[in-house]
Design an enzyme around this catalytic site. Structure first.
Site, PDB file in Angstrom:
ATOM      1  N   LEU A  78      23.378  34.347   2.705  1.00 56.02           N
ATOM      2  CA  LEU A  78      23.272  35.611   3.271  1.00 56.02           C
ATOM      3  C   LEU A  78      24.384  36.440   3.185  1.00 56.02           C
ATOM      4  O   LEU A  78      25.390  35.862   3.726  1.00 56.02           O
ATOM      5  CB  LEU A  78      22.657  35.627   4.696  1.00 56.02           C
ATOM      6  CG  LEU A  78      21.307  34.988   5.118  1.00 56.02           C
ATOM      7  CD1 LEU A  78      20.979  35.128   6.600  1.00 56.02           C
ATOM      8  CD2 LEU A  78      20.132  35.558   4.290  1.00 56.02           C
ATOM      9  N   ASP A  79      24.380  37.639   2.548  1.00 58.60           N
ATOM     10  CA  ASP A  79      25.576  38.270   2.527  1.00 58.60           C
ATOM     11  C   ASP A  79      25.530  39.354   3.697  1.00 58.60           C
ATOM     12  O   ASP A  79      24.644  39.098   4.420  1.00 58.60           O
ATOM     13  CB  ASP A  79      25.901  39.101   1.142  1.00 58.60           C
ATOM     14  CG  ASP A  79      24.661  40.145   1.092  1.00 58.60           C
ATOM     15  OD1 ASP A  79      24.002  40.726   1.999  1.00 58.60           O
ATOM     16  OD2 ASP A  79      24.639  40.625  -0.142  1.00 58.60           O
ATOM     17  N   SER A  80      26.692  40.196   3.693  1.00 58.55           N
ATOM     18  CA  SER A  80      26.644  40.779   5.024  1.00 58.55           C
ATOM     19  C   SER A  80      25.512  41.941   5.015  1.00 58.55           C
ATOM     20  O   SER A  80      25.179  42.223   6.241  1.00 58.55           O
ATOM     21  CB  SER A  80      27.876  41.912   4.996  1.00 58.55           C
ATOM     22  OG  SER A  80      28.149  42.663   3.918  1.00 58.55           O
ATOM     23  N   ASP A 140      22.388  41.379   4.144  1.00 57.63           N
ATOM     24  CA  ASP A 140      21.294  40.464   4.517  1.00 57.63           C
ATOM     25  C   ASP A 140      21.447  40.209   5.898  1.00 57.63           C
ATOM     26  O   ASP A 140      20.468  40.293   6.945  1.00 57.63           O
ATOM     27  CB  ASP A 140      21.030  39.209   3.835  1.00 57.63           C
ATOM     28  CG  ASP A 140      21.059  39.279   2.267  1.00 57.63           C
ATOM     29  OD1 ASP A 140      20.153  40.114   1.938  1.00 57.63           O
ATOM     30  OD2 ASP A 140      21.603  38.591   1.688  1.00 57.63           O
TER      31      ASP A 140
END
Ligand SMILES: Cc1cc2nc3c(=O)[nH]c(=O)nc-3n(C[C@H](O)[C@H](O)[C@H](O)COP(=O)(O)O)c2cc1C
Lengths: 314, 74
Positions: free
Chosen positions: B33-35, B37
Site C-alpha cells: 500500500l502506498d500513501s 492507499d
C-alpha cells in the site's frame, strides 16, 4: 470573461494559479502572474524560513495583488516555513507532498486560504475534513513530482468526492485545456509548464529552449522505484537515470544521490547533469512571452471555445 | 470479533491479500500500500468504526491503526 468561484475565493481576475516550482517560482515570477490577473506562487521547496520571508516581502514590493506560497511538507524546514507564512499573512498557501492537516488551524487563524495539492479522491476528502478551502487536483501529465491518475479521470472523481472548490492541474497549457477543466467540474486551473518560458521566469535559457523545442512524446518519468515519480524532459541524463532504475546493480541510495540536486542544476543550465522537469504539455508551449500575455491569451481562447459549446447540442 | 480482525478484513477486501496473514506488525509497505492507499484505508476504517483518525507519518503498521481505533472506542 470567464469568471468562477475561484476568482472570488482568491480575489483574482482570471481563475488561474501559477504552480509552485522548486528553484524556479520566486517573487519575480509570482508577482508577474499576480499582476497579470492570476495568482502567483512562491515555491518554498527546501529553502529556510528566512529566505521565504524575504521572497514574500520582495513580492509585496512588486505587486499589490494577492499571491501565495507553496510549501513542500517533506521539507526539513516545513514547520518553520508554516509559521512564517502565518506571520506574514500571505493570502494563499498551497501544499505538496503530504497531508497538511496539522497546520491548517494555524493558517486559518491567520486568515490564509488553504489549497492542498491532491492526487486522489481520498486525500481530497481528508483535507476537506481538516478545513481546506479548496483542493488542487493534479494529474500525472504534470511536470515535477506526480501521482498515478490522469487529469481527465482525477478531476471528476475529486469533484464527486468533495464540496469545496476543485482546481485542475496537469497538462493544461492553452484555452482548450481551461475549457476542458471547467467541463470536468473544476472552477479553475493551475499551470506550471507553460510559465517556465514566461519572460519573468529566471531559469537558464537552455531550460527554456528545451521546453520550447519539446514535442508530445518528449517527457519521461523517473523515480518510480524510489516511490516518488518525477516527470521531466528526455535527455541523456534522464534516460540514464531511467535505465539505472531497472538495473539491480544500482542501490536506491545511489539513485537518490544522482537525482538529488538535479532540478537545481537544470535551472542553472547544466545540460549534462540537469533534470529538466516539465509536463506533457511542453509540446503545446511554442513561444516565450510575458506572464500576463500568457494568461490573457489562454483565457481569450477558452472564452471562444466555451462560447461556441452550444453547437454540440442539436 | 477483535478490532484487528475487522481491520484485517477491510484490508483484505481492498488490497486483495489474505486476512489471516495480517498481524499487528504488518506494515503498509509489506502490503504493497502506498500513501494514497493508506489514506483510503484509514477513511474506510473511520466509516466502519465511527471514529476519527488523524493521518500522519506515524501510521506505519496495521497495529498503529488498530490502537488508534481502540483508544477512541474505549
Ligand atoms: C519544474 C517544476 C517544478 C515543480 N515544483 C513543484 C513544487 O516544488 N511543489 C509543488 O507543489 N508542485 C511543483 N510542481 C508542480 C506545479 O506546481 C504544477 O502543479 C504543475 O506543473 C501543473 O502541471 P503542468 O506542468 O502540466 O502545467 C512543479 C512543476 C514543474 C514543471
Amino acid at each position: 470573461m470567464v469568471k468562477t468561484r475561484l476568482c472570488e475565493l482568491l480575489g483574482i481576475e482570471y481563475p488561474i494559479i501559477q504552480g509552485g516550482m522548486a528553484w524556479i517560482a520566486d517573487a519575480r515570477l509570482a508577482a508577474a502572474v499576480s499582476n497579470g490577473g492570476g495568482l502567483g506562487l512562491i515555491a518554498a521547496m527546501n529553502a529556510d524560513a528566512e529566505w521565504v520571508r524575504n521572497e514574500i516581502r520582495k513580492a509585496r514590493e512588486l505587486t499589490d495583488r494577492p499571491f501565495g506560497v507553496n510549501i513542500m511538507l517533506l521539507s526539513p524546514n516545513a514547520e518553520a516555513v508554516a509559521k512564517v507564512v502565518a506571520e506574514e499573512r500571505v493570502k494563499v498557501v498551497t501544499t505538496g507532498a503530504g497531508n497538511p492537516a496539522k497546520y491548517i488551524r494555524l493558517w486559518k487563524e491567520a486568515g490564509i486560504t488553504v489549497l492542498p495539492v491532491v492526487a486522489s479522491a481520498g486525500l481530497a476528502k481528508l483535507v476537506e475534513r481538516a478545513g481546506a478551502d479548496g483542493v488542487i487536483a493534479e494529474g500525472c501529465e504534470a511536470g515535477g513530482h506526480i501521482g498515478e491518475l490522469t487529469t481527465m479521470t482525477l478531476i471528476p472523481q475529486v469533484c464527486d468526492a468533495v464540496n469545496i472548490p476543485v482546481v485542475a492541474a496537469g497538462g493544461i497549457a492553452d484555452g482548450r485545456g481551461i475549457a476542458a477543466a471547467l467541463m470536468l467540474g473544476a472552477c479553475g486551473v493551475q499551470v506550471g509548464t507553460r510559465f517556465l518560458v514566461a519572460d519573468e521566469c529566471g531559469i537558464h535559457e537552455n531550460y527554456k529552449a528545451r521546453v520550447l523545442k519539446a514535442k508530445d512524446i518528449d517527457t519521461i518519468v523517473t523515480g518510480k522505484r524510489l516511490g516518488h515519480p518525477v516527470r521531466s524532459l528526455k535527455s541523456p541524463f534522464s534516460r540514464q537515470l531511467f535505465s539505472m532504475e531497472y538495473d539491480p546493480n544500482y542501490s536506491n541510495e545511489e539513485l537518490e544521490r544522482i537525482a538529488s540536486g538535479s532540478l537545481k542544476r537544470a535551472v542553472e543550465g547544466d545540460e549534462k547533469q540537469g533534470c529538466f522537469m516539465a509536463g506533457q504539455s511542453a509540446g503545446l508551449v511554442k513561444k516565450a512571452q510575458p506572464a500576463a500575455e500568457i494568461i490573457k491569451e489562454m483565457f481569450g481562447e477558452a472564452e471562444k471555445i466555451l462560447g461556441s459549446a452550444g453547437q454540440w447540442i442539436k | 470479533m477483535s478490532t484487528l480482525s475487522k481491520v484485517a478484513e477491510l484490508i483484505a477486501e481492498n488490497a486483495g491479500v489474505d486476512a489471516k496473514e495480517i498481524t499487528m506488525d504488518t506494515t503498509f509497505e509489506e502490503l504493497g500500500l502506498d500513501s494514497l492507499d493508506a489514506v483510503d484505508l484509514v477513511m474506510a476504517c473511520e466509516e466502519q468504526f465511527s471514529v476519527t483518525i488523524e493521518m500522519d507519518e506515524a501510521l506505519k503498521t496495521v497495529g498503529d491503526v488498530v490502537r488508534l481505533i481502540d483508544s477512541q472506542k474505549a
